[in-house]
Scaffold this motif. Sequence first.
Motif, PDB file in Angstrom:
ATOM      1  N   GLN A 172       7.093 -70.758 -44.924  1.00 10.80           N
ATOM      2  CA  GLN A 172       7.543 -69.665 -44.060  1.00 10.80           C
ATOM      3  C   GLN A 172       6.896 -69.689 -42.677  1.00 10.80           C
ATOM      4  O   GLN A 172       7.234 -68.864 -41.831  1.00 10.80           O
ATOM      5  CB  GLN A 172       7.203 -68.308 -44.720  1.00 10.80           C
ATOM      6  CG  GLN A 172       7.856 -68.073 -46.070  1.00 10.80           C
ATOM      7  CD  GLN A 172       9.370 -68.047 -45.968  1.00 10.80           C
ATOM      8  OE1 GLN A 172       9.926 -67.389 -45.116  1.00 10.80           O
ATOM      9  NE2 GLN A 172      10.039 -68.805 -46.824  1.00 10.80           N
TER      10      GLN A 172
ATOM     11  N   GLU B 146      10.352 -76.532 -43.349  1.00 12.13           N
ATOM     12  CA  GLU B 146      11.604 -76.979 -43.961  1.00 12.13           C
ATOM     13  C   GLU B 146      11.591 -78.468 -44.293  1.00 12.13           C
ATOM     14  O   GLU B 146      12.512 -78.962 -44.930  1.00 12.13           O
ATOM     15  CB  GLU B 146      12.775 -76.722 -42.996  1.00 12.13           C
ATOM     16  CG  GLU B 146      13.072 -75.257 -42.740  1.00 12.13           C
ATOM     17  CD  GLU B 146      14.157 -75.097 -41.686  1.00 12.13           C
ATOM     18  OE1 GLU B 146      15.335 -75.078 -42.065  1.00 12.13           O
ATOM     19  OE2 GLU B 146      13.819 -75.009 -40.497  1.00 12.13           O
TER      20      GLU B 146
ATOM     21  N   GLN C 180      11.021 -62.727 -41.290  1.00  7.57           N
ATOM     22  CA  GLN C 180      12.201 -62.934 -42.150  1.00  7.57           C
ATOM     23  C   GLN C 180      13.283 -63.740 -41.427  1.00  7.57           C
ATOM     24  O   GLN C 180      14.202 -64.249 -42.045  1.00  7.57           O
ATOM     25  CB  GLN C 180      12.799 -61.593 -42.620  1.00  7.57           C
ATOM     26  CG  GLN C 180      11.825 -60.665 -43.326  1.00  7.57           C
ATOM     27  CD  GLN C 180      11.021 -61.375 -44.391  1.00  7.57           C
ATOM     28  OE1 GLN C 180      11.568 -62.074 -45.236  1.00  7.57           O
ATOM     29  NE2 GLN C 180       9.708 -61.219 -44.343  1.00  7.57           N
TER      30      GLN C 180
ATOM     31  N   ASN D 103      12.868 -66.559 -39.947  1.00  2.66           N
ATOM     32  CA  ASN D 103      12.617 -67.999 -40.093  1.00  2.66           C
ATOM     33  C   ASN D 103      12.924 -68.778 -38.814  1.00  2.66           C
ATOM     34  O   ASN D 103      13.744 -69.702 -38.817  1.00  2.66           O
ATOM     35  CB  ASN D 103      13.472 -68.583 -41.223  1.00  2.66           C
ATOM     36  CG  ASN D 103      12.890 -68.250 -42.567  1.00  2.66           C
ATOM     37  OD1 ASN D 103      11.711 -67.923 -42.676  1.00  2.66           O
ATOM     38  ND2 ASN D 103      13.712 -68.301 -43.601  1.00  2.66           N
TER      39      ASN D 103
ATOM     40  N   LYS E 128      18.223 -61.526 -46.261  1.00  2.00           N
ATOM     41  CA  LYS E 128      17.776 -62.924 -46.368  1.00  2.00           C
ATOM     42  C   LYS E 128      17.992 -63.437 -47.792  1.00  2.00           C
ATOM     43  O   LYS E 128      18.496 -64.534 -48.005  1.00  2.00           O
ATOM     44  CB  LYS E 128      16.291 -62.997 -46.008  1.00  2.00           C
ATOM     45  CG  LYS E 128      15.771 -64.388 -45.832  1.00  2.00           C
ATOM     46  CD  LYS E 128      14.346 -64.324 -45.330  1.00  2.00           C
ATOM     47  CE  LYS E 128      13.506 -65.423 -45.891  1.00  2.00           C
ATOM     48  NZ  LYS E 128      12.102 -65.269 -45.553  1.00  2.00           N
ATOM     49  N   LYS E 129      17.629 -62.590 -48.770  1.00  2.00           N
ATOM     50  CA  LYS E 129      17.808 -62.987 -50.182  1.00  2.00           C
ATOM     51  C   LYS E 129      19.286 -63.192 -50.483  1.00  2.00           C
ATOM     52  O   LYS E 129      19.669 -64.171 -51.113  1.00  2.00           O
ATOM     53  CB  LYS E 129      17.219 -61.922 -51.126  1.00  2.00           C
ATOM     54  CG  LYS E 129      15.716 -61.817 -51.061  1.00  2.00           C
ATOM     55  CD  LYS E 129      15.032 -62.868 -51.900  1.00  2.00           C
ATOM     56  CE  LYS E 129      13.531 -62.818 -51.722  1.00  2.00           C
ATOM     57  NZ  LYS E 129      12.883 -64.091 -51.904  1.00  2.00           N
ATOM     58  N   CYS E 130      20.120 -62.222 -50.027  1.00  2.00           N
ATOM     59  CA  CYS E 130      21.568 -62.325 -50.275  1.00  2.00           C
ATOM     60  C   CYS E 130      22.112 -63.577 -49.599  1.00  2.00           C
ATOM     61  O   CYS E 130      22.912 -64.306 -50.182  1.00  2.00           O
ATOM     62  CB  CYS E 130      22.307 -61.101 -49.731  1.00  2.00           C
ATOM     63  SG  CYS E 130      21.936 -59.639 -50.665  1.00  2.00           S
ATOM     64  N   GLY E 131      21.622 -63.835 -48.385  1.00  6.46           N
ATOM     65  CA  GLY E 131      22.065 -65.012 -47.635  1.00  6.46           C
ATOM     66  C   GLY E 131      21.753 -66.281 -48.392  1.00  6.46           C
ATOM     67  O   GLY E 131      22.586 -67.171 -48.499  1.00  6.46           O
ATOM     68  N   SER E 132      20.524 -66.358 -48.964  1.00  6.21           N
ATOM     69  CA  SER E 132      20.168 -67.595 -49.669  1.00  6.21           C
ATOM     70  C   SER E 132      20.923 -67.718 -50.989  1.00  6.21           C
ATOM     71  O   SER E 132      21.247 -68.815 -51.424  1.00  6.21           O
ATOM     72  CB  SER E 132      18.653 -67.698 -49.874  1.00  6.21           C
ATOM     73  OG  SER E 132      18.172 -66.558 -50.480  1.00  6.21           O
TER      74      SER E 132
ATOM     75  N   LYS F 186      24.299 -68.923 -49.936  1.00  5.00           N
ATOM     76  CA  LYS F 186      24.171 -70.320 -49.507  1.00  5.00           C
ATOM     77  C   LYS F 186      24.078 -71.254 -50.713  1.00  5.00           C
ATOM     78  O   LYS F 186      24.756 -72.266 -50.794  1.00  5.00           O
ATOM     79  CB  LYS F 186      22.902 -70.447 -48.646  1.00  5.00           C
ATOM     80  CG  LYS F 186      22.959 -71.571 -47.637  1.00  5.00           C
ATOM     81  CD  LYS F 186      21.730 -71.451 -46.748  1.00  5.00           C
ATOM     82  CE  LYS F 186      21.509 -72.700 -45.945  1.00  5.00           C
ATOM     83  NZ  LYS F 186      20.271 -72.614 -45.180  1.00  5.00           N
ATOM     84  N   SER F 187      23.210 -70.846 -51.707  1.00  2.81           N
ATOM     85  CA  SER F 187      23.033 -71.735 -52.854  1.00  2.81           C
ATOM     86  C   SER F 187      24.286 -71.786 -53.726  1.00  2.81           C
ATOM     87  O   SER F 187      24.632 -72.826 -54.271  1.00  2.81           O
ATOM     88  CB  SER F 187      21.805 -71.332 -53.675  1.00  2.81           C
ATOM     89  OG  SER F 187      21.956 -70.028 -54.135  1.00  2.81           O
TER      90      SER F 187
ATOM     91  N   HIS G  18      26.719 -74.077 -51.935  1.00  2.00           N
ATOM     92  CA  HIS G  18      26.406 -75.506 -52.099  1.00  2.00           C
ATOM     93  C   HIS G  18      26.480 -75.934 -53.553  1.00  2.00           C
ATOM     94  O   HIS G  18      26.701 -77.100 -53.854  1.00  2.00           O
ATOM     95  CB  HIS G  18      25.013 -75.815 -51.536  1.00  2.00           C
ATOM     96  CG  HIS G  18      24.984 -75.734 -50.043  1.00  2.00           C
ATOM     97  ND1 HIS G  18      25.667 -76.608 -49.247  1.00  2.00           N
ATOM     98  CD2 HIS G  18      24.389 -74.847 -49.198  1.00  2.00           C
ATOM     99  CE1 HIS G  18      25.477 -76.286 -47.971  1.00  2.00           C
ATOM    100  NE2 HIS G  18      24.704 -75.219 -47.924  1.00  2.00           N
TER     101      HIS G  18
END
Lengths: 247, 275
Positions: A90, A140, B210, B212, B263-267, B270-271, B274
């Motif tokens: 992070q 990353e 958050q 990033n 952020k959690k929902c986004g990941s 995203k996962s 993919h």
Amino acid sequence: MSTILEIKDVNFGYSNTMVLVDINFKVEKGDFVGLIGPNGSGKTTLLKLILGILPIQEGKIIINGKSLTDFSEWPKIGYVPQKATSIESQFPATIREVVGMGLLSLKSFPKILTQKDSERVSAALKTVNMDTYSDKRIGELSGGQQQRVLIAKAMVSKPEILFLDEPTTGVDQESQKQFYDLLAKLNSQGTTIILVSHDVGRITKYVTKIASLNQKLEFYGTHTDFCSHDKKHKHVYHNHDLCLDRG
Amino acid sequence: MLDILTYPFMQKAFITGIFVAIACALLGTFLVLRRYALIGDGIAHISFGGVATGLLFNITPFFGALIFALIGSLGILKLKDKALINGDSAIGIISHASLGIGIFIASIAQGFNVDILSYLFGSILAIKTTELLMSVILAVIVIVIILLFYNDLFYITFNEESAKTSGIKVNLLNTLLIVLTAITIVTSMRVVGLMLASALIILPAVSALQFNTSFKKTLIIASVIASSTVCLGLILSYAYDFATSGTIVIINAGVFLLLLLSKKCGSIVKSSWHG
């Protein structure tokens, strides 16, 4: 060849436990020294003493003809620390920002990085084949990629001497090979390298000199001499094959 | 709604709040990443002793708090280095000793308990012009120092040992960071109060993390979050007669939760995309 680093009568201990006893050796310009030894042998401690991270208790360290206590030519020093693998995923820093830190030793207050510095950062990233990732965050990247970025950071100020502490911990085999090839290339271009590693078998393939440490300096000399002593040293490294084919 | 800007007390509150919020956010980003986030709480406790002492001896509490915070923060460093006590314990010893002094003084001189409450819980809407000037000047000093030492502070935050090998005076910068924290806590005393002062240091910084993004952008985002939440808190507390400090901190906590969830929902999205 001229001496770039001299360790004279260095002793060091934590509380009542001696970690380094009577260490003496000289590194010549252009050497690629592998500082090896079993866990707890004092390798990292010696490196931290040379870099001024730990205070000297006894003895003297001379870099480029100057005693460490008077040393101020920090741009001539490059350092890749042991804990590259512990960079937090992070942490909010792009690769470009990380490599830029390597230029701060060249700056006086207030330390502002210019457009020219930005070009130097780009060039350093190109040297380690990481230029296409420059705006990614360091967290990353894979372990091997992070190590290459840290090499670029250490090399961006064009240091004469590069110190690396267990640089391939947590890095996959293929990346390790690329990493050591890169070090060999930098060494062939004139950079003196001191590499701390417990991965004895792998580094003996690349280094020109070996310093074998186990509280005391057990061996210091060329790779060839070390290999002729291979049997003598094998017990320390649990019968590890110390002298792989260098081809 | 814009009429609230015509009131002098609201103008003072907005000006003070924005400057203090930016100082807190900039400093907070370094402190959070260096895992010193809770030092703000310790210094706030130390300042409480200074406020009570100031009120007892008729010294402006602001100065009492500033003197206590500066001496206390340097004391923490000395205790840590000379007495080889770990950082957390050093903060605990000095902050609780000072808090004890504050409570003791408050109990023997009961006349100023109401004043003390305004320092504990903040009273930005009642800020005086001299306090506004002091807060803004100190906040500007903190912001300018952080910007001047930006690259060095960034380096020691990334890796202290590497910074040392670049000739950076790490111990000096650590002292500077703790002194700036002491000043910032005291300047935020009127905005959110000593009880919640470290919230303005921690919450905007963790919210900005958050995103990033790069270090520079993180500092900018933290400053924007801090100043806009302070402004929103002021408006809401004025409009609905809420406690200003609590409102500011609740909004900050809400912003953090929203960013964390998105952020959690986004990941997750995203996962699954993919996957």
